[in-house]
Design an enzyme around this catalytic site. Structure first.
Site, PDB file in Angstrom:
ATOM      1  CG  ASN A  38      -1.723   1.205   1.419  1.00 17.89           C
ATOM      2  OD1 ASN A  38      -1.758   2.067   0.542  1.00 17.89           O
ATOM      3  ND2 ASN A  38      -2.388   1.311   2.567  1.00 17.89           N
TER       4      ASN A  38
ATOM      5  CE  LYS B 214      -0.137   2.979   4.848  1.00 15.15           C
ATOM      6  NZ  LYS B 214      -0.001   2.992   6.297  1.00 15.15           N
TER       7      LYS B 214
ATOM      8  CG  HIS C  99      -5.811   1.546   5.158  1.00 14.12           C
ATOM      9  ND1 HIS C  99      -5.368   2.460   6.087  1.00 14.12           N
ATOM     10  CD2 HIS C  99      -4.819   0.660   4.977  1.00 14.12           C
ATOM     11  CE1 HIS C  99      -4.127   2.136   6.445  1.00 14.12           C
ATOM     12  NE2 HIS C  99      -3.768   1.048   5.784  1.00 14.12           N
TER      13      HIS C  99
ATOM     14  CD  GLU D  66      -2.898   5.083   6.908  1.00 12.61           C
ATOM     15  OE1 GLU D  66      -2.880   5.201   5.669  1.00 12.61           O
ATOM     16  OE2 GLU D  66      -1.988   4.506   7.538  1.00 12.61           O
TER      17      GLU D  66
ATOM     18  CD  GLU E 140      -3.240  -2.820   7.121  1.00 13.88           C
ATOM     19  OE1 GLU E 140      -2.087  -2.940   6.706  1.00 13.88           O
ATOM     20  OE2 GLU E 140      -3.978  -1.871   6.810  1.00 13.88           O
TER      21      GLU E 140
ATOM     22  N   GLY F  61       2.711   1.828  10.849  1.00 12.55           N
ATOM     23  CA  GLY F  61       3.661   2.928  10.749  1.00 12.55           C
ATOM     24  C   GLY F  61       4.368   3.257  12.046  1.00 12.55           C
TER      25      GLY F  61
ATOM     26  CB  SER G  99       5.499  -2.361  11.830  1.00 10.39           C
ATOM     27  OG  SER G  99       5.046  -1.053  12.174  1.00 10.39           O
TER      28      SER G  99
HETATM   29  P1  13P Z   1       3.211   0.066   7.664  1.00  6.61           P
HETATM   30  O1  13P Z   1       3.717  -1.187   6.993  1.00  6.61           O
HETATM   31  O2  13P Z   1       3.941   1.299   7.206  1.00  6.61           O
HETATM   32  O3  13P Z   1       3.098  -0.086   9.132  1.00  6.61           O
HETATM   33  O4  13P Z   1       1.696   0.286   7.109  1.00  6.61           O
HETATM   34  C1  13P Z   1       0.804  -0.747   7.162  1.00  6.61           C
HETATM   35  C2  13P Z   1      -0.400  -0.389   6.375  1.00  6.61           C
HETATM   36  O5  13P Z   1      -1.156   0.487   6.752  1.00  6.61           O
HETATM   37  C3  13P Z   1      -0.648  -1.091   5.115  1.00  6.61           C
HETATM   38  O6  13P Z   1      -1.928  -0.852   4.638  1.00  6.61           O
END
Ligand code: 13P
Length: 252
Positions: A10, A12, A96, A98, A168, A174, A214
């Site tokens: 992803n 982002k 997601h 976010e 997740e 992150g 992560s």
């Molecule tokens: P990270 O791998 O940067 O923690 O992000 C995970 C994520 O949100 C994938 O959709």
């Protein structure tokens, strides 16, 4: 039933069109000869057609990060499932964390988006996860169960054969804080049994459940070794093709 492992990136809100193309071309080259796992990257909407060209004929598949559930109309700034499909994507992330936390996504809009994705022939990757506060309050399963049962409300068994789930935990995204092997194992097993209770054993057996939060070259092998983990949804570490290929080749 054996489930094909799935490693998805992803991206982002990172990378301009040219940057996305450059990474995609290089990644496609690194992935030549890779049959398993299935590989997908999700760049921004704007880069979808460009990246589709860049990975054409390679092992790398394309996904979107989000879509809008209406087919078309006066919805300024939104992108439909048909548009995403026409741009060359096979998958779309939906729900997601976010989107849920920053853009007002609810289980109800998630459900409508899954319906729109399926209607356009896109394979939905339903993202779920609890926040740190919810885990601390002992509400992890209450939240996950609600995200799944409300997000998949009203679907018949036959409609969900291409569904992918991504667990997740919000507190692991992150942050560099990966969930422990025990935590991931317990949640994934729970999610599969929930799918069996809500739908059928066959659907539970065939649905791939990815872990995200992560994931790095250093921890992917251990995570992929967990019984009910069928893949990874990778944020930060998927932006760099040299790093991402180490995750893709976790078995070597
Ligand atoms: P990270 O791998 O940067 O923690 O992000 C995970 C994520 O949100 C994938 O959709």
């Amino acid at each position: 039933m054996s489930r094909r492992p799935f490693i998805a990136g992803n991206w982002k809100m990172y990378k301009t069109g040219p940057q996305a193309v450059e990474t995609a071309i290089y990644l496609a080259k690194l992935c030549s000869g890779v049959n398993d796992p299935e590989i997908m990257i999700a760049p921004t909407h704007l880069s979808l057609p460009l990246v589709a060209q860049a990975v054409k004929g390679s092992a790398v598949k394309l996904g979107a990060q989000n879509l809008y559930f209406e087919q078309e109309g006066a919805f300024t700034g939104e992108v439909s499932a048909d548009m995403i499909k026409a741009a060359g994507a096979e998958y779309s992330l939906i729900g997601h964390s976010e989107r849920r936390q920053l853009f007002g996504e609810t289980d109800d809009t998630v459900c409508q988006k899954i319906k729109a994705a399926l209607g356009s022939g896109l394979k939905p990757v339903l993202c779920i996860g609890e926040t740190e506060a919810q885990r601390d309050e002992g509400k992890t399963y209450f939240i996950l169960d609600k995200q799944i049962s409300d997000g998949l409300k009203g679907f018949g068994l036959g409609e969900l054969s291409e569904l992918v789930l991504a667990y997740e935990p919000v507190w692991a995204i992150g942050t560099g804080k990966t969930a422990s092997i025990e935590q991931v194992a317990e949640v994934h097993e729970h999610l599969r049994s929930l799918l069996e209770r809500l739908f059928s054993k066959d659907l539970a057996d065939r649905t791939r459940i990815l872990y995200g939060g992560s994931v790095k070259p250093e921890n992917v092998k251990q995570l992929m070794g967990i019984k009910d983990v069928d893949g990874a949804l990778v944020g930060g570490a998927s932006l760099d093709a040299d790093k991402f290929i180490k995750i893709i080749k976790y078995n070597e």
